[in-house]
Write a protein that holds these residues in place. Structure first.
Motif, PDB file in Angstrom:
ATOM      1  N   ARG A  41       0.863  -1.183   0.000  1.00 54.24           N
ATOM      2  CA  ARG A  41       0.000   0.000   0.000  1.00 54.24           C
ATOM      3  C   ARG A  41       0.896   1.228   0.000  1.00 54.24           C
ATOM      4  NH1 ARG A  41       1.772  -3.022   3.566  1.00 54.24           N
ATOM      5  NH2 ARG A  41      -0.092  -3.822   4.570  1.00 54.24           N
ATOM      6  N   ILE A  42       0.276   2.376  -0.355  1.00 56.13           N
ATOM      7  CA  ILE A  42       1.020   3.640  -0.338  1.00 56.13           C
ATOM      8  C   ILE A  42       0.954   4.254   1.064  1.00 56.13           C
ATOM      9  CG2 ILE A  42       1.129   5.996  -1.259  1.00 56.13           C
ATOM     10  CD1 ILE A  42       1.565   4.325  -3.580  1.00 56.13           C
ATOM     11  N   GLN A  45      -8.507   2.289  11.648  1.00 60.14           N
ATOM     12  CA  GLN A  45      -8.032   1.900  10.314  1.00 60.14           C
ATOM     13  C   GLN A  45      -7.971   0.387  10.126  1.00 60.14           C
ATOM     14  OE1 GLN A  45      -3.827   2.538   9.094  1.00 60.14           O
ATOM     15  NE2 GLN A  45      -4.678   3.971   7.627  1.00 60.14           N
ATOM     16  N   SER A  46      -8.487  -0.042   8.980  1.00 59.05           N
ATOM     17  CA  SER A  46      -8.409  -1.438   8.516  1.00 59.05           C
ATOM     18  C   SER A  46      -9.325  -2.387   9.286  1.00 59.05           C
ATOM     19  CB  SER A  46      -6.962  -1.965   8.540  1.00 59.05           C
ATOM     20  OG  SER A  46      -6.103  -1.087   7.848  1.00 59.05           O
ATOM     21  N   LEU A  49       2.873   7.863   3.245  1.00 59.49           N
ATOM     22  CA  LEU A  49       3.641   9.085   2.975  1.00 59.49           C
ATOM     23  C   LEU A  49       4.930   9.107   3.799  1.00 59.49           C
ATOM     24  CD1 LEU A  49       0.796  11.764   2.866  1.00 59.49           C
ATOM     25  CD2 LEU A  49       1.899  10.588   0.957  1.00 59.49           C
ATOM     26  N   TYR A  89       3.780   7.442   9.274  1.00 58.45           N
ATOM     27  CA  TYR A  89       2.839   7.370  10.402  1.00 58.45           C
ATOM     28  C   TYR A  89       1.579   6.645   9.979  1.00 58.45           C
ATOM     29  CZ  TYR A  89       5.900  10.414  12.997  1.00 58.45           C
ATOM     30  OH  TYR A  89       6.992  10.914  13.654  1.00 58.45           O
ATOM     31  N   THR A  90       0.982   5.961  10.946  1.00 55.24           N
ATOM     32  CA  THR A  90      -0.188   5.143  10.620  1.00 55.24           C
ATOM     33  C   THR A  90      -0.924   4.755  11.891  1.00 55.24           C
ATOM     34  OG1 THR A  90      -0.908   3.244   9.293  1.00 55.24           O
ATOM     35  CG2 THR A  90       1.022   2.904  10.704  1.00 55.24           C
ATOM     36  N   SER A 122      -3.642  -1.179  12.374  1.00 58.28           N
ATOM     37  CA  SER A 122      -3.830  -1.482  10.958  1.00 58.28           C
ATOM     38  C   SER A 122      -3.161  -2.802  10.580  1.00 58.28           C
ATOM     39  CB  SER A 122      -3.247  -0.349  10.103  1.00 58.28           C
ATOM     40  OG  SER A 122      -1.839  -0.294  10.263  1.00 58.28           O
ATOM     41  N   ARG A 123      -3.483  -3.262   9.377  1.00 57.44           N
ATOM     42  CA  ARG A 123      -2.886  -4.515   8.913  1.00 57.44           C
ATOM     43  C   ARG A 123      -1.365  -4.417   8.854  1.00 57.44           C
ATOM     44  NH1 ARG A 123      -4.218  -7.602   3.210  1.00 57.44           N
ATOM     45  NH2 ARG A 123      -2.510  -9.101   3.325  1.00 57.44           N
ATOM     46  N   LYS A 124      -0.859  -3.279   8.353  1.00 55.29           N
ATOM     47  CA  LYS A 124       0.607  -3.139   8.241  1.00 55.29           C
ATOM     48  C   LYS A 124       1.268  -3.233   9.608  1.00 55.29           C
ATOM     49  CE  LYS A 124      -0.243   1.143   6.573  1.00 55.29           C
ATOM     50  NZ  LYS A 124      -1.530   1.377   7.298  1.00 55.29           N
TER      51      LYS A 124
HETATM   52  C1  LIG Z   1      -1.360   8.891  -1.632  1.00 55.78           C
HETATM   53  C2  LIG Z   1      -1.698   8.046  -0.423  1.00 55.78           C
HETATM   54  C3  LIG Z   1      -1.090   8.335   0.784  1.00 55.78           C
HETATM   55  C4  LIG Z   1      -1.363   7.555   1.901  1.00 55.78           C
HETATM   56  N1  LIG Z   1      -0.693   7.822   3.075  1.00 55.78           N
HETATM   57  C5  LIG Z   1      -0.923   7.052   4.161  1.00 55.78           C
HETATM   58  C6  LIG Z   1      -0.146   7.239   5.341  1.00 55.78           C
HETATM   59  O1  LIG Z   1       0.778   8.071   5.417  1.00 55.78           O
HETATM   60  N2  LIG Z   1      -0.434   6.446   6.406  1.00 55.78           N
HETATM   61  C7  LIG Z   1      -1.413   5.494   6.371  1.00 55.78           C
HETATM   62  O2  LIG Z   1      -1.634   4.823   7.375  1.00 55.78           O
HETATM   63  N3  LIG Z   1      -2.131   5.265   5.244  1.00 55.78           N
HETATM   64  C8  LIG Z   1      -1.898   6.022   4.148  1.00 55.78           C
HETATM   65  N4  LIG Z   1      -2.607   5.785   2.975  1.00 55.78           N
HETATM   66  C9  LIG Z   1      -3.626   4.706   2.992  1.00 55.78           C
HETATM   67  C10 LIG Z   1      -2.927   3.351   2.805  1.00 55.78           C
HETATM   68  O3  LIG Z   1      -2.573   3.158   1.442  1.00 55.78           O
HETATM   69  C11 LIG Z   1      -3.784   2.159   3.282  1.00 55.78           C
HETATM   70  O4  LIG Z   1      -5.031   2.164   2.620  1.00 55.78           O
HETATM   71  C12 LIG Z   1      -4.026   2.184   4.793  1.00 55.78           C
HETATM   72  O5  LIG Z   1      -2.875   2.602   5.499  1.00 55.78           O
HETATM   73  C13 LIG Z   1      -4.457   0.802   5.300  1.00 55.78           C
HETATM   74  O6  LIG Z   1      -3.451  -0.133   5.003  1.00 55.78           O
HETATM   75  P1  LIG Z   1      -3.299  -1.550   5.771  1.00 55.78           P
HETATM   76  O7  LIG Z   1      -4.679  -2.061   6.057  1.00 55.78           O
HETATM   77  O8  LIG Z   1      -2.567  -2.404   4.822  1.00 55.78           O
HETATM   78  O9  LIG Z   1      -2.538  -1.285   7.035  1.00 55.78           O
HETATM   79  C14 LIG Z   1      -2.321   6.511   1.833  1.00 55.78           C
HETATM   80  C15 LIG Z   1      -2.916   6.216   0.603  1.00 55.78           C
HETATM   81  C16 LIG Z   1      -2.604   6.967  -0.501  1.00 55.78           C
HETATM   82  C17 LIG Z   1      -3.238   6.603  -1.825  1.00 55.78           C
END
Ligand SMILES: Cc1cc2nc3c(=O)[nH]c(=O)nc-3n(C[C@H](O)[C@H](O)[C@H](O)COP(=O)(O)O)c2cc1C
Length: 200
Positions: free
Chosen positions: A49-50, A128-129, A52, A64-65, A69-71
């Motif tokens: 996944r993306i 999240q997630s 920042l 940061y997240t 979450s899954r990650k």
């Molecule tokens: C351009 C862009 C920037 C993103 N930045 C973040 C970020 O900095 N942190 C984050 O947790 N998720 C970010 N996301 C969302 C993640 O891609 C992802 O959907 C979310 O973190 C859940 O992922 P996981 O379930 O695999 O943990 C971003 C998505 C996009 C498209």
């Protein structure tokens, strides 16, 4: 040095990353902040996944997240990850691999304090997630936190924080004529960083 630095790679991959980061700022429409993060769970199942990029230095690459979450669950089982940057206008790619550690609470607090208030409240509202029955439920959560923190600073949620990827491997790729691209890798061993060239 040619324009990419790959004809005579510097000893330190962070130096090359910094140069390409600056090149991206100068030439790309966006800064080099969106990166693909690849993780794997305890069974080896990968996910990408993306996220920042919020900071980088010799200690690693920080994002940061949500810690639920899954990650973040993947990191608990397998604290290794890969980052990928694609710079389409510059025809370059950067691959980074390494281990992940949590950013300290004080560093996460300092970063969170500088975020816009809407993002701070959003961090509280989002689990999240995890499954969400409807958008209205999330909006309701947001309204509750807006009320709770009305007129005062929003603290960092205990389930929100940062991860630092400490690289032990880099690869810098640059598109060249006839698919004879440049590829330079860096691997960290006890002596420090060693670089090598690979066939494309
Ligand atoms: C351009 C862009 C920037 C993103 N930045 C973040 C970020 O900095 N942190 C984050 O947790 N998720 C970010 N996301 C969302 C993640 O891609 C992802 O959907 C979310 O973190 C859940 O992922 P996981 O379930 O695999 O943990 C971003 C998505 C996009 C498209």
């Amino acid at each position: 040095m040619n324009e990419t630095g790959l004809d005579r790679p510097p000893a330190d991959p962070f130096e090359l990353f910094s140069q390409w980061y600056a090149d991206a700022r100068a030439h790309e429409r966006h800064e080099l902040t969106a990166m693909t993060l690849a993780t794997a769970d305890s069974k080896g199942r990968p996910a990408a996944r993306i996220v920042l990029l919020k900071h980088f230095d010799q200690d690693g690459f920080i994002f940061y997240t949500n810690l639920g979450s899954r990650k973040s669950a993947d990191f608990a089982a397998n604290p290794q990850a890969a980052l990928l940057f694609w710079l389409p206008v510059l025809e370059r790619q950067i691959r980074i691999e390494g281990s992940v550690v949590r950013v300290s609470d004080s560093e996460a607090d300092a970063y969170f304090a500088g975020r816009p208030r809407g993002s701070q409240l959003g961090a509280w509202a989002s689990l999240q997630s995890t499954p969400l029955d409807s958008r209205a439920t999330m909006e309701q959560r947001l309204a509750e936190f807006e009320k709770e923190y009305a007129g005062r600073d929003v603290p960092r949620p205990p389930y929100w924080g940062g991860w630092r990827l400490r690289p032990d491997h880099f690869e810098f790729w640059h598109e060249r004529e006839a698919r004879l691209h440049d590829r330079v890798t860096y691997a960290l061993d006890q002596e420090g960083w060693r670089h090598a060239r690979l066939y494309p």
